[in-house]
Design a protein around this motif. Structure first.
Motif, mmCIF file in Angstrom:
data_model
loop_
_atom_site.group_PDB
_atom_site.id
_atom_site.type_symbol
_atom_site.label_atom_id
_atom_site.label_comp_id
_atom_site.label_asym_id
_atom_site.label_seq_id
_atom_site.Cartn_x
_atom_site.Cartn_y
_atom_site.Cartn_z
ATOM 1 N N GLN A 153 -18.096 40.162 -84.420
ATOM 2 C CA GLN A 153 -16.986 41.012 -83.997
ATOM 3 C C GLN A 153 -17.494 42.118 -83.085
ATOM 4 O OE1 GLN A 153 -15.437 42.445 -87.704
ATOM 5 N NE2 GLN A 153 -14.044 40.713 -87.915
ATOM 6 N N LEU A 154 -16.760 42.342 -82.012
ATOM 7 C CA LEU A 154 -17.009 43.486 -81.146
ATOM 8 C C LEU A 154 -16.080 44.591 -81.618
ATOM 9 C CD1 LEU A 154 -16.964 41.844 -77.607
ATOM 10 C CD2 LEU A 154 -18.959 42.508 -78.937
ATOM 11 N N ALA B 79 -14.238 37.770 -82.213
ATOM 12 C CA ALA B 79 -13.055 38.625 -82.335
ATOM 13 C C ALA B 79 -13.359 40.019 -81.803
ATOM 14 C CB ALA B 79 -12.618 38.718 -83.792
ATOM 15 N N VAL B 80 -12.292 40.732 -81.482
ATOM 16 C CA VAL B 80 -12.388 42.121 -81.036
ATOM 17 C C VAL B 80 -11.620 42.986 -82.023
ATOM 18 C CG1 VAL B 80 -11.745 43.775 -79.227
ATOM 19 C CG2 VAL B 80 -12.641 41.536 -78.601
ATOM 20 N N ILE B 81 -12.270 44.002 -82.523
ATOM 21 C CA ILE B 81 -11.648 44.990 -83.397
ATOM 22 C C ILE B 81 -11.562 46.276 -82.583
ATOM 23 C CG2 ILE B 81 -11.862 46.282 -85.553
ATOM 24 C CD1 ILE B 81 -11.562 43.279 -85.974
ATOM 25 N N LEU C 26 -12.487 40.619 -72.827
ATOM 26 C CA LEU C 26 -13.608 41.294 -73.478
ATOM 27 C C LEU C 26 -14.572 40.289 -74.107
ATOM 28 C CD1 LEU C 26 -11.642 44.214 -75.142
ATOM 29 C CD2 LEU C 26 -13.158 44.357 -73.167
ATOM 30 N N LEU C 27 -14.031 39.246 -74.730
ATOM 31 C CA LEU C 27 -14.885 38.216 -75.325
ATOM 32 C C LEU C 27 -15.678 37.484 -74.247
ATOM 33 C CD1 LEU C 27 -12.462 36.790 -78.039
ATOM 34 C CD2 LEU C 27 -14.480 38.235 -78.406
ATOM 35 N N ASP C 28 -15.024 37.170 -73.117
ATOM 36 C CA ASP C 28 -15.721 36.517 -72.003
ATOM 37 C C ASP C 28 -16.814 37.418 -71.435
ATOM 38 O OD1 ASP C 28 -14.179 34.245 -72.236
ATOM 39 O OD2 ASP C 28 -12.776 34.825 -70.639
ATOM 40 N N ALA C 29 -16.530 38.716 -71.311
ATOM 41 C CA ALA C 29 -17.525 39.654 -70.789
ATOM 42 C C ALA C 29 -18.724 39.731 -71.736
ATOM 43 C CB ALA C 29 -16.903 41.039 -70.613
ATOM 44 N N ALA C 30 -18.474 39.754 -73.026
ATOM 45 C CA ALA C 30 -19.570 39.817 -73.998
ATOM 46 C C ALA C 30 -20.395 38.537 -73.964
ATOM 47 C CB ALA C 30 -19.012 40.059 -75.394
#
Length: 154
Positions: A64-65, A98-100, A85-89
């Motif tokens: 998780q970010l 996932a992004v929190i 954001l997931l693609d950038a990470a």
């Protein structure tokens, strides 16, 4: 027989502060904070326009970010940009799922300290202050002939 005494010269040389802070188990927290900051700096240019100034990577935990934003509006924008954001990470070597997003009550970026030098006064402002002082001197009642002091040249 070899000399077993430690070299007094090398024992007296102190370690640099950064090296001492990063040493042992106590440095693990600092190393993680530096890693998260470096990761945030890598992700920041990849964020959607306008979002970089209002959010910050706070943690990477179990796929998780975790991002922190400075208002609920930006929190909603982070949630809408989750796929980006997931693609950038992933582009910087992470494998998040996932992004929190959380909202903070304080500023994300500390305020910059005020400069120590006072602002410069313009020549016009200096002239205006000089003219005001001159007019005050001209209207000073102690300089008038009626005040009992002799006027110059009398």
């Amino acid at each position: 027989m070899p000399d077993l005494k430690p070299n007094a010269r090398t024992a007296a040389v102190p370690r640099p502060a950064a090296e001492a802070a990063l040493a042992d188990e106590t440095g693990a927290t600092l190393r993680r904070a530096l890693w998260l900051d470096a990761l945030d700096q890598q992700l920041r240019p990849l964020l959607p326009p306008g979002l970089a100034g209002h959010c910050r990577l706070a943690n990477v935990s179990g796929g998780q970010l975790v991002f922190v934003t400075d208002s609920p509006v930006w929190r909603a924008r982070v949630r809408l940009a989750e796929a980006e954001l997931l693609d950038a990470a992933r582009s910087v070597g992470l494998n998040p799922t996932a992004v929190i997003c959380k909202t903070t009550t304080g500023p994300l970026h500390p305020p910059r300290p005020a400069s120590a030098t006072p602002p410069l006064v313009s020549a016009t402002a200096r002239q205006a202050v000089g003219d005001a002082l001159a007019s005050l001197r001209e209207s000073d009642p102690s300089d008038s002939p009626d005040s009992g002091t002799p006027a110059p040249g009398s």
